[in-house]
Motif scaffolding. Sequence first.
Motif, short mmCIF file in Angstrom:
data_model
loop_
_atom_site.label_atom_id
_atom_site.label_comp_id
_atom_site.label_asym_id
_atom_site.label_seq_id
_atom_site.Cartn_x
_atom_site.Cartn_y
_atom_site.Cartn_z
N ILE A 195 44.56 43.30 82.31
CA ILE A 195 43.13 43.02 82.42
C ILE A 195 42.43 44.10 83.24
O ILE A 195 41.33 44.56 82.89
N THR A 196 43.08 44.54 84.31
CA THR A 196 42.50 45.61 85.13
C THR A 196 42.32 46.89 84.31
O THR A 196 41.28 47.56 84.39
N LEU A 197 43.33 47.25 83.52
CA LEU A 197 43.23 48.44 82.67
C LEU A 197 42.10 48.29 81.66
O LEU A 197 41.36 49.24 81.39
N GLY A 198 41.97 47.08 81.09
CA GLY A 198 40.90 46.85 80.14
C GLY A 198 39.53 46.97 80.76
O GLY A 198 38.62 47.57 80.17
N ILE A 199 39.36 46.43 81.96
CA ILE A 199 38.07 46.51 82.64
C ILE A 199 37.75 47.95 83.03
O ILE A 199 36.60 48.40 82.91
N LYS A 200 38.75 48.69 83.45
CA LYS A 200 38.52 50.09 83.80
C LYS A 200 38.19 50.93 82.57
O LYS A 200 37.43 51.91 82.65
N ALA A 201 38.74 50.54 81.42
CA ALA A 201 38.47 51.28 80.18
C ALA A 201 37.13 50.92 79.57
O ALA A 201 36.62 51.64 78.70
N ALA A 202 36.54 49.80 79.99
CA ALA A 202 35.29 49.32 79.39
C ALA A 202 34.14 50.27 79.68
O ALA A 202 33.98 50.77 80.80
N ARG A 203 33.33 50.51 78.66
CA ARG A 203 32.16 51.38 78.81
C ARG A 203 30.96 50.62 79.38
O ARG A 203 30.06 51.24 79.96
N PHE A 204 30.94 49.30 79.21
CA PHE A 204 29.75 48.53 79.56
C PHE A 204 30.00 47.67 80.80
O PHE A 204 31.13 47.32 81.14
N GLU A 205 28.91 47.33 81.48
CA GLU A 205 28.96 46.59 82.74
C GLU A 205 29.44 45.15 82.55
O GLU A 205 30.15 44.60 83.40
N THR A 206 29.10 44.55 81.44
CA THR A 206 29.48 43.15 81.19
C THR A 206 30.76 43.11 80.36
O THR A 206 30.86 43.77 79.33
N VAL A 207 31.73 42.32 80.82
CA VAL A 207 32.99 42.20 80.08
C VAL A 207 33.20 40.74 79.68
O VAL A 207 32.90 39.81 80.44
N MET A 208 33.70 40.57 78.48
CA MET A 208 34.01 39.25 77.93
C MET A 208 35.51 39.18 77.71
O MET A 208 36.07 40.00 76.97
N LEU A 209 36.19 38.24 78.35
CA LEU A 209 37.65 38.17 78.28
C LEU A 209 38.12 37.05 77.36
O LEU A 209 37.59 35.94 77.39
N THR A 210 39.11 37.37 76.54
CA THR A 210 39.77 36.37 75.72
C THR A 210 41.22 36.83 75.49
O THR A 210 41.63 37.86 76.03
N THR A 211 41.96 36.07 74.71
CA THR A 211 43.37 36.40 74.48
C THR A 211 43.66 36.46 72.98
O THR A 211 42.93 35.87 72.17
N GLY A 212 44.76 37.13 72.64
CA GLY A 212 45.06 37.39 71.23
C GLY A 212 45.41 36.18 70.42
O GLY A 212 45.37 36.23 69.18
N ASN A 213 45.75 35.06 71.06
CA ASN A 213 46.11 33.86 70.30
C ASN A 213 44.94 32.90 70.08
O ASN A 213 45.14 31.74 69.74
N CYS A 214 43.73 33.39 70.28
CA CYS A 214 42.55 32.54 70.11
C CYS A 214 41.99 32.62 68.69
O CYS A 214 42.29 33.55 67.93
N ARG A 215 41.16 31.65 68.36
CA ARG A 215 40.40 31.62 67.11
C ARG A 215 38.95 31.37 67.47
O ARG A 215 38.64 30.53 68.32
N ILE A 216 38.05 32.10 66.80
CA ILE A 216 36.62 31.95 67.07
C ILE A 216 35.95 31.62 65.74
O ILE A 216 35.82 32.46 64.85
#
Length: 392
Positions: free
Chosen positions: A132-153
Amino acid sequence: MFEIELTPTIIALYSALAVCFIYLLLGFRHYITSVTRKVALDNNTPIPDLPDNYPSVSVIVYSEDDAQNLEILLPQILEQEYPGLMEVIVVNDGAIGSTKDVIARLEQNYSNLYMTFTPLESRSLSRKKLAITLGIKAARFETVMLTTGNCRISSRTWLKSMMRHFAAGKEIVIGYATPIAAEDATNGIKRRHSFDTVWTAIEYLSWAIAGRPYRGSCHNLAYKRSVFFKNKGFSKSLNLKFGDDDIFVNEVANGDNTATELSTDSIVEIAETNPSAAFKRGKLRYDYTAKKLKTSARLFFSTCSWAWWIALGCAIAVSIIGLPSFIPLIISATLIISLYLTLMIAWKKASVSIGGRPLFLTFPWFMCYHPVFNLYYRIKGYFKRGNNLTWI
């Protein structure tokens, strides 16, 4: 037969029964119904369409051997009806080859899809927190939305529903995720597991609705990167493998900077191939990290369980002591049945509103059984506590 002698014992039992009756009816029921009302409120609140109402957002998907699930989930995210800028970052923590193949195929159609991964040689730390830390550091935008790979939307307005609160100045948005059995599941969701899942949800969601947020779900949680870095990420809980959602939210959330989103469109589903095993893992993890949380919610809901037992015990005791008169039995039965029916109806509405099972008729049994159920997992968790620590 229909006369009653008010002895000190009977008066004491009725007094205890009355206190528990009021406590459960005015306290416990209030928090249950607050979740139902919040779902209805969010469903009836129009979602703005103007781009100015939505921040640019980086959706971070934590993936642990979820190649097959990502085939379904990523298009559901990338095809959201979102008027602002959006990127999706998959942080892979597992089968690199198969996940890379999925990402490579999807990248041909989606230019805003990216992938990073946690180093396989990482040891003595929480791989999930690192991911998660790596993902947040890689994010270009200020707002981050977190989810996991086993979800359905299932809704195309999920992201809009979650992001609409940031325009109002909120820094954290707590959403909800409900477990479901995947298409290839080996078993279904057991009733007692469903009850405990909804109980936990009502605990932390009702407290957040009341302006006392203390926990979120890693499957559906949004916040600003500045909040994460100001808190120095997960530095305060580096000795724990988990706590990336509950402990972190407990550290940074308050009634002013946090919103709760419970519209039907905002709720995601967690597709489990083995729901029973997944529940047990999650129960042990969250029960362990819950000891680190600063909140009165768990104490209050625990007292509700005991108040249920006390009310039932007093009703039975006064009915027996009052014999041969039937008056104590009639009064006790009337109070208990009215209490049970009121709470059963409230529970059913709340559970259904967040995607749980109704459990209408079995609700009284599970209320009695729940303290024993929790005690069993606490004892079990004590002997498995090393599974939650990074230094083991």
